[in-house]
Design a protein around this motif. Sequence first.
Motif, mmCIF file in Angstrom:
data_model
loop_
_atom_site.group_PDB
_atom_site.id
_atom_site.type_symbol
_atom_site.label_atom_id
_atom_site.label_comp_id
_atom_site.label_asym_id
_atom_site.label_seq_id
_atom_site.Cartn_x
_atom_site.Cartn_y
_atom_site.Cartn_z
ATOM 1 N N ARG A 54 10.447 14.125 13.021
ATOM 2 C CA ARG A 54 10.846 13.040 14.137
ATOM 3 C C ARG A 54 9.258 12.683 14.926
ATOM 4 O O ARG A 54 9.505 11.691 15.303
ATOM 5 N N ARG A 55 8.414 13.210 14.541
ATOM 6 C CA ARG A 55 7.149 12.545 15.069
ATOM 7 C C ARG A 55 6.506 11.645 14.034
ATOM 8 O O ARG A 55 5.762 10.637 14.422
ATOM 9 N N LEU A 56 6.634 11.729 12.676
ATOM 10 C CA LEU A 56 6.252 10.977 11.559
ATOM 11 C C LEU A 56 7.080 10.107 10.898
ATOM 12 O O LEU A 56 6.664 8.957 10.435
ATOM 13 N N GLY A 57 8.551 10.311 11.288
ATOM 14 C CA GLY A 57 9.388 9.658 10.542
ATOM 15 C C GLY A 57 9.820 10.236 9.217
ATOM 16 O O GLY A 57 8.952 10.721 8.646
ATOM 17 N N SER A 58 11.081 9.799 8.897
ATOM 18 C CA SER A 58 11.241 10.544 7.438
ATOM 19 C C SER A 58 10.314 10.107 6.359
ATOM 20 O O SER A 58 10.111 10.834 5.434
ATOM 21 N N SER A 59 10.396 8.799 6.208
ATOM 22 C CA SER A 59 9.393 8.512 5.010
ATOM 23 C C SER A 59 8.145 9.164 4.899
ATOM 24 O O SER A 59 7.723 9.540 3.929
ATOM 25 N N VAL A 60 7.223 8.801 5.926
ATOM 26 C CA VAL A 60 5.949 9.642 6.036
ATOM 27 C C VAL A 60 5.983 11.181 5.839
ATOM 28 O O VAL A 60 5.498 11.938 5.106
ATOM 29 N N ALA A 61 6.777 11.821 6.569
ATOM 30 C CA ALA A 61 7.231 13.288 6.382
ATOM 31 C C ALA A 61 7.500 13.797 4.988
ATOM 32 O O ALA A 61 7.030 14.605 4.733
ATOM 33 N N SER A 62 8.165 12.797 4.378
ATOM 34 C CA SER A 62 8.720 13.235 2.740
ATOM 35 C C SER A 62 7.509 13.417 2.143
ATOM 36 O O SER A 62 7.277 13.984 1.282
ATOM 37 N N PHE A 63 6.553 12.087 2.156
ATOM 38 C CA PHE A 63 5.417 12.153 1.239
ATOM 39 C C PHE A 63 4.400 13.357 1.554
ATOM 40 O O PHE A 63 3.989 13.944 0.808
ATOM 41 N N VAL A 64 4.273 13.760 2.938
ATOM 42 C CA VAL A 64 3.463 15.040 3.283
ATOM 43 C C VAL A 64 3.923 16.202 2.866
ATOM 44 O O VAL A 64 3.140 17.082 2.292
ATOM 45 N N SER A 65 5.346 16.153 2.540
ATOM 46 C CA SER A 65 5.999 17.476 2.027
ATOM 47 C C SER A 65 5.859 17.596 0.657
ATOM 48 O O SER A 65 5.863 18.864 -0.031
ATOM 49 N N LEU A 66 5.079 16.635 -0.124
ATOM 50 C CA LEU A 66 4.765 16.659 -1.429
ATOM 51 C C LEU A 66 3.738 17.732 -1.605
ATOM 52 O O LEU A 66 3.585 18.442 -2.531
ATOM 53 N N VAL B 135 -2.947 7.607 1.777
ATOM 54 C CA VAL B 135 -2.522 5.902 1.693
ATOM 55 C C VAL B 135 -1.278 5.670 2.618
ATOM 56 O O VAL B 135 -1.338 4.754 3.277
ATOM 57 N N VAL B 136 -0.241 6.497 2.067
ATOM 58 C CA VAL B 136 1.028 6.280 2.996
ATOM 59 C C VAL B 136 0.918 6.380 4.439
ATOM 60 O O VAL B 136 1.208 5.755 5.292
ATOM 61 N N GLN B 137 0.564 7.808 4.711
ATOM 62 C CA GLN B 137 0.518 8.034 6.344
ATOM 63 C C GLN B 137 -0.288 7.206 6.999
ATOM 64 O O GLN B 137 -0.444 6.680 8.231
ATOM 65 N N ARG B 138 -1.715 6.557 6.510
ATOM 66 C CA ARG B 138 -2.894 5.740 7.076
ATOM 67 C C ARG B 138 -1.950 4.231 6.966
ATOM 68 O O ARG B 138 -2.062 3.713 8.156
ATOM 69 N N THR C 214 0.888 -1.254 0.014
ATOM 70 C CA THR C 214 0.170 0.140 -0.040
ATOM 71 C C THR C 214 0.775 1.189 -0.007
ATOM 72 O O THR C 214 0.522 2.231 -0.622
ATOM 73 N N VAL C 215 2.079 1.125 0.440
ATOM 74 C CA VAL C 215 2.838 2.398 0.789
ATOM 75 C C VAL C 215 3.442 2.677 -0.695
ATOM 76 O O VAL C 215 3.514 3.818 -1.263
ATOM 77 N N LEU C 216 3.922 1.444 -1.509
ATOM 78 C CA LEU C 216 4.351 1.430 -2.870
ATOM 79 C C LEU C 216 3.097 2.176 -3.635
ATOM 80 O O LEU C 216 3.487 3.131 -4.659
ATOM 81 N N VAL C 217 1.957 1.817 -3.573
ATOM 82 C CA VAL C 217 0.891 2.133 -4.380
ATOM 83 C C VAL C 217 0.680 3.704 -3.938
ATOM 84 O O VAL C 217 0.392 4.620 -4.866
ATOM 85 N N GLY C 218 0.620 4.176 -2.764
ATOM 86 C CA GLY C 218 0.431 5.507 -2.404
ATOM 87 C C GLY C 218 1.615 6.488 -3.078
ATOM 88 O O GLY C 218 1.202 7.378 -3.588
ATOM 89 N N ALA C 219 2.903 5.905 -2.919
ATOM 90 C CA ALA C 219 3.829 6.654 -3.546
ATOM 91 C C ALA C 219 3.749 6.924 -4.964
ATOM 92 O O ALA C 219 3.857 8.057 -5.557
ATOM 93 N N ALA C 220 3.036 5.956 -5.759
ATOM 94 C CA ALA C 220 2.918 5.874 -7.394
ATOM 95 C C ALA C 220 2.029 7.027 -7.442
ATOM 96 O O ALA C 220 2.144 7.815 -8.354
#
Length: 312
Positions: free
Chosen positions: A260-272, A307-310, A138-144
């Motif tokens: 620091r609260r979300l982690g680098s992966s989730v935070a990076s997607f929110v930054s989009l 999708v990614v953060q959920r 699901t993370v890969l799908v959300g990323a795409a």
Amino acid sequence: MTTVTTSETRVTARQGYGLALGIALASAAAFGLSGSLARSLLNLGWSPAAVVASRIGGAFLVLVVPCFVLLRRIGLPTGRQSGRMVAYGVVAVALAQLCYFSAVQYLSIGVALLLEYLAPVLLIGYHWVVRRRRPATTVLVGAAVSIVGLIFVLDLRGGVTLNPIGVAYGLGAAVCLAAYFVLGEDTGDTSVHPLLLTTAGTGVGGLVIVAAGLTGLLPMTAHVGTTELGGVAVSWWLPLLLLITVSAVFAYLTGIVAVRRLGSSVASFVSLSEVIFAVVFAAVLLAQHPSAIQLVGGALVLVGIGVVQRRS
């Protein structure tokens, strides 16, 4: 009693996660505002390097006194923490912007942004290969979905010119942006207080940008006078002040807290979502209204982030 306690804990966790998500979106909005503020100065004759140097250097001057107060309370950083701060300033602050501005000399702004925002994809690979954390499907799908939405938001229909030098700079900007999220994480003994990390990062980054200007690598030109912001004539210092306080001080501080609260992966997607905010601010402040395809892209970016953060 145990069931009630567990339920309350889950509610508190959701509230904490919601707050972290709100902080990340606030940071993205502040970063997204920088484009419109910088454009008003560029229209006045400022060079990109002068805008960046003023933004970062001004942020350092705003933060240096509170940082000294903090150091009196927590003490001086260790050698490893100092190394982390220098790396953050050079890579995440200075080189990220130098690579991006170098990329736009050879590529369109849309293509350069698209390359830079491959950073979340790089982070998925980093966590997968280095930290042995295989992402869920699901993370890969959300990323795409997010990347497709980003392409729509940038609206590249005007034509794409892929200069290899520009592509190299754009990918360099993506690596630096990924480093911004990794270096901002809480890592135990090398973790640095957000205020200290932001102050040192903007100080070191500012020195690197100024050095690049003094050596002639980047032109440094600035002018005083009147520019336009939101259809209103304003003095040059107003967009510069907002660029320093909102799009640098506030943006970097909240960005580190979000990582620091979300982690680098989730935070990076929110930054989009920064790209979405940039389009909105451009419509309000510069009368650059989004097209239908950009609105669709914005919806896709939000869906992908959801999708990614959920899943995370």
